[in-house]
Design a protein around this motif. Sequence first.
Motif, PDB file in Angstrom:
ATOM      1  N   ALA A   1     -19.461   3.667   7.103  1.00 34.74           N
ATOM      2  CA  ALA A   1     -18.197   3.123   7.596  1.00 34.74           C
ATOM      3  C   ALA A   1     -17.188   4.238   7.781  1.00 34.74           C
ATOM      4  N   GLU A   2     -16.455   4.157   8.874  1.00 33.54           N
ATOM      5  CA  GLU A   2     -15.313   5.026   9.093  1.00 33.54           C
ATOM      6  C   GLU A   2     -14.059   4.159   8.966  1.00 33.54           C
ATOM      7  N   LEU A   3     -13.366   4.345   7.864  1.00 35.23           N
ATOM      8  CA  LEU A   3     -12.181   3.541   7.562  1.00 35.23           C
ATOM      9  C   LEU A   3     -10.956   4.248   8.123  1.00 35.23           C
ATOM     10  N   ARG A   4     -10.246   3.565   9.027  1.00 38.09           N
ATOM     11  CA  ARG A   4      -9.087   4.202   9.648  1.00 38.09           C
ATOM     12  C   ARG A   4      -7.788   3.606   9.124  1.00 38.09           C
ATOM     13  N   TRP A   5      -6.767   4.431   9.084  1.00 44.01           N
ATOM     14  CA  TRP A   5      -5.466   4.001   8.598  1.00 44.01           C
ATOM     15  C   TRP A   5      -4.437   5.046   9.006  1.00 44.01           C
ATOM     16  N   ALA A   6      -3.155   4.680   8.930  1.00 40.92           N
ATOM     17  CA  ALA A   6      -2.068   5.550   9.372  1.00 40.92           C
ATOM     18  C   ALA A   6      -1.256   6.007   8.171  1.00 40.92           C
ATOM     19  N   PRO A   7      -1.497   7.209   7.666  1.00 44.48           N
ATOM     20  CA  PRO A   7      -0.772   7.674   6.468  1.00 44.48           C
ATOM     21  C   PRO A   7       0.740   7.620   6.615  1.00 44.48           C
ATOM     22  N   GLU A   8       1.252   7.788   7.833  1.00 42.52           N
ATOM     23  CA  GLU A   8       2.702   7.800   8.031  1.00 42.52           C
ATOM     24  C   GLU A   8       3.364   6.487   7.637  1.00 42.52           C
ATOM     25  N   GLN A   9       2.572   5.419   7.518  1.00 53.35           N
ATOM     26  CA  GLN A   9       3.122   4.112   7.164  1.00 53.35           C
ATOM     27  C   GLN A   9       3.127   3.850   5.659  1.00 53.35           C
ATOM     28  N   HIS A  10       2.729   4.836   4.871  1.00 54.94           N
ATOM     29  CA  HIS A  10       2.541   4.596   3.436  1.00 54.94           C
ATOM     30  C   HIS A  10       3.344   5.571   2.572  1.00 54.94           C
ATOM     31  N   LEU A  11       4.516   5.924   3.052  1.00 52.63           N
ATOM     32  CA  LEU A  11       5.341   6.916   2.371  1.00 52.63           C
ATOM     33  C   LEU A  11       6.616   6.313   1.782  1.00 52.63           C
ATOM     34  N   GLY A  12       6.692   4.985   1.753  1.00 50.07           N
ATOM     35  CA  GLY A  12       7.918   4.304   1.354  1.00 50.07           C
ATOM     36  C   GLY A  12       8.293   4.451  -0.105  1.00 50.07           C
ATOM     37  N   ARG A  13       7.353   4.839  -0.958  1.00 46.58           N
ATOM     38  CA  ARG A  13       7.659   4.976  -2.390  1.00 46.58           C
ATOM     39  C   ARG A  13       7.428   6.406  -2.874  1.00 46.58           C
ATOM     40  N   GLY A  14       7.611   7.348  -1.950  1.00 48.18           N
ATOM     41  CA  GLY A  14       7.649   8.745  -2.371  1.00 48.18           C
ATOM     42  C   GLY A  14       6.396   9.561  -2.164  1.00 48.18           C
ATOM     43  N   LEU A  15       5.316   8.964  -1.705  1.00 48.23           N
ATOM     44  CA  LEU A  15       4.105   9.734  -1.457  1.00 48.23           C
ATOM     45  C   LEU A  15       4.313  10.692  -0.290  1.00 48.23           C
ATOM     46  N   THR A  16       3.662  11.842  -0.346  1.00 43.84           N
ATOM     47  CA  THR A  16       3.572  12.710   0.816  1.00 43.84           C
ATOM     48  C   THR A  16       2.347  12.309   1.626  1.00 43.84           C
ATOM     49  N   LEU A  17       2.244  12.798   2.843  1.00 39.84           N
ATOM     50  CA  LEU A  17       1.063  12.510   3.665  1.00 39.84           C
ATOM     51  C   LEU A  17      -0.209  12.969   2.951  1.00 39.84           C
ATOM     52  N   GLY A  18      -0.158  14.167   2.398  1.00 38.32           N
ATOM     53  CA  GLY A  18      -1.341  14.694   1.729  1.00 38.32           C
ATOM     54  C   GLY A  18      -1.737  13.893   0.506  1.00 38.32           C
TER      55      GLY A  18
ATOM     56  N   MET B   1       0.845  -1.201   0.000  1.00 34.84           N
ATOM     57  CA  MET B   1       0.000   0.000   0.000  1.00 34.84           C
ATOM     58  C   MET B   1       0.880   1.252   0.000  1.00 34.84           C
ATOM     59  N   GLN B   2       1.821   1.323  -0.927  1.00 34.18           N
ATOM     60  CA  GLN B   2       2.799   2.404  -0.926  1.00 34.18           C
ATOM     61  C   GLN B   2       2.700   3.317  -2.152  1.00 34.18           C
ATOM     62  N   THR B   3       1.675   3.128  -2.968  1.00 37.45           N
ATOM     63  CA  THR B   3       1.485   3.998  -4.126  1.00 37.45           C
ATOM     64  C   THR B   3       0.063   4.536  -4.127  1.00 37.45           C
ATOM     65  N   ALA B   4      -0.128   5.645  -4.802  1.00 45.00           N
ATOM     66  CA  ALA B   4      -1.456   6.233  -4.897  1.00 45.00           C
ATOM     67  C   ALA B   4      -2.425   5.273  -5.586  1.00 45.00           C
ATOM     68  N   GLN B   5      -1.948   4.592  -6.615  1.00 41.16           N
ATOM     69  CA  GLN B   5      -2.795   3.641  -7.337  1.00 41.16           C
ATOM     70  C   GLN B   5      -3.271   2.526  -6.408  1.00 41.16           C
ATOM     71  N   ALA B   6      -2.353   2.001  -5.598  1.00 45.56           N
ATOM     72  CA  ALA B   6      -2.715   0.920  -4.681  1.00 45.56           C
ATOM     73  C   ALA B   6      -3.700   1.410  -3.627  1.00 45.56           C
ATOM     74  N   LEU B   7      -3.472   2.579  -3.075  1.00 47.06           N
ATOM     75  CA  LEU B   7      -4.367   3.120  -2.049  1.00 47.06           C
ATOM     76  C   LEU B   7      -5.760   3.371  -2.618  1.00 47.06           C
ATOM     77  N   ARG B   8      -5.822   3.918  -3.830  1.00 48.01           N
ATOM     78  CA  ARG B   8      -7.130   4.143  -4.454  1.00 48.01           C
ATOM     79  C   ARG B   8      -7.873   2.831  -4.649  1.00 48.01           C
ATOM     80  N   ARG B   9      -7.176   1.830  -5.164  1.00 52.09           N
ATOM     81  CA  ARG B   9      -7.826   0.542  -5.424  1.00 52.09           C
ATOM     82  C   ARG B   9      -8.318  -0.101  -4.137  1.00 52.09           C
ATOM     83  N   ILE B  10      -7.469  -0.120  -3.131  1.00 54.26           N
ATOM     84  CA  ILE B  10      -7.829  -0.782  -1.877  1.00 54.26           C
ATOM     85  C   ILE B  10      -8.995  -0.069  -1.200  1.00 54.26           C
ATOM     86  N   ALA B  11      -8.995   1.259  -1.220  1.00 55.56           N
ATOM     87  CA  ALA B  11     -10.103   2.008  -0.615  1.00 55.56           C
ATOM     88  C   ALA B  11     -11.399   1.756  -1.377  1.00 55.56           C
ATOM     89  N   ARG B  12     -11.324   1.752  -2.698  1.00 52.09           N
ATOM     90  CA  ARG B  12     -12.537   1.493  -3.501  1.00 52.09           C
ATOM     91  C   ARG B  12     -13.089   0.105  -3.214  1.00 52.09           C
TER      92      ARG B  12
END
Length: 373
Positions: free
Chosen positions: A106-123, A81-92
């Motif tokens: 549903a309130e889906l919770r997750w920790a953005p700080e754990q998903h920056l390994g391939r260059g994504l910013t928190l935002g 879950m380290q790319t925008a494409q992966a995050l979009r797919r998994i959330a959908r």
Amino acid sequence: MTEEDFILPDGVDARRLPKVLLHDHLDGGLRPNTIVELAEEIDFELPESDPELLAKWFRDSADSGSLPSYLATFSVTVGVMQTAQALRRIAREAVVDLAADGVIYAELRWAPEQHLGRGLTLGEAVDAVAEGIAQGIADVEATGGWIRAQQILCAMRQAHRSDEIAELVVERYDSHLVPGGVCGFDLAGPEAGFPAADHAAAFDYCAEEFVPVTVHAGEADGLDSIESAVLDARALRLGHGIRIADDIELHDEDADGTFAQLGDLAEWVKNRRIALEIAPTSNLQTGGVPSLAAHPFNLLYELGFAVTVNTDNRLMSSTTASLELARLANEFDYDLDDLEEFQFAACEAAFLPVEDRDRLADRVADGFDEARI
């Protein structure tokens, strides 16, 4: 799981019931085949490459009786879950899967700080999840269904980025009425040894900016953890919170029907309607309770606590919201009125404006009325 697993004592299929889900981790609900496909794209090594065997690996690894061991399985899901494409797919896919199970909010919770390994910013990570949730909602509506979903952003209690995540939540909180928008702040991760008090500045900032907070507390640690969540974090909800039962003393029933003496902390949690985000199957797997029969859920419900029913991590626990309801109903002989009360409690505690919570409760009531016919 079989079809019979979803059937309630009165013969109703739990999947027919509208459900409100407050505690579901985005990184704990991936489809096994999605993990395999995403891993292939980034050459990420998996413990099993077959989706069925991988699902079994998650189940077996999580069923350890230890919260730290349970959390170790997330190195795999977070790893893909380290790319925008992966995050979009998994959330959908999460939204579509929840809607198929009868979840309407549903309130889906997750920790953005754990998903920056391939260059994504928190935002960028938060934007990707918001886009995926919106896509999932659109997919559900295209097939005649209805669901609403929001994000809760978690800070990891063993890390040192809670101030930054709180700032991110406050910055994005004005989106909480938009599908996929950020609706609250959470503290997650290993509980013992990492009290909410260590992150007081983050919680103070959320309070100053009127952003709602939930805290994982009273799952793998005791009353001190809950007290810190309530006092230091001003938590409106407790993630799990089942150790609040340690502040309840049982005795023989009095003439007025009283059979329990609540301590000050338990009285506060009960009387202030601080909702308990209980996930029964997960509590069994992490060693919070020895068996479903011994789970304090029913005691807390009978005493009037705001108990809600949740999945925590659908992949690791091999569960759904419907299965959690069915397991509780069959263990404690709950009827539809009881299950409806759990949904009303979740509506009441949702991080939404009161008018939206009322409309959500109306949807719950209509759906349960249909199930009674």
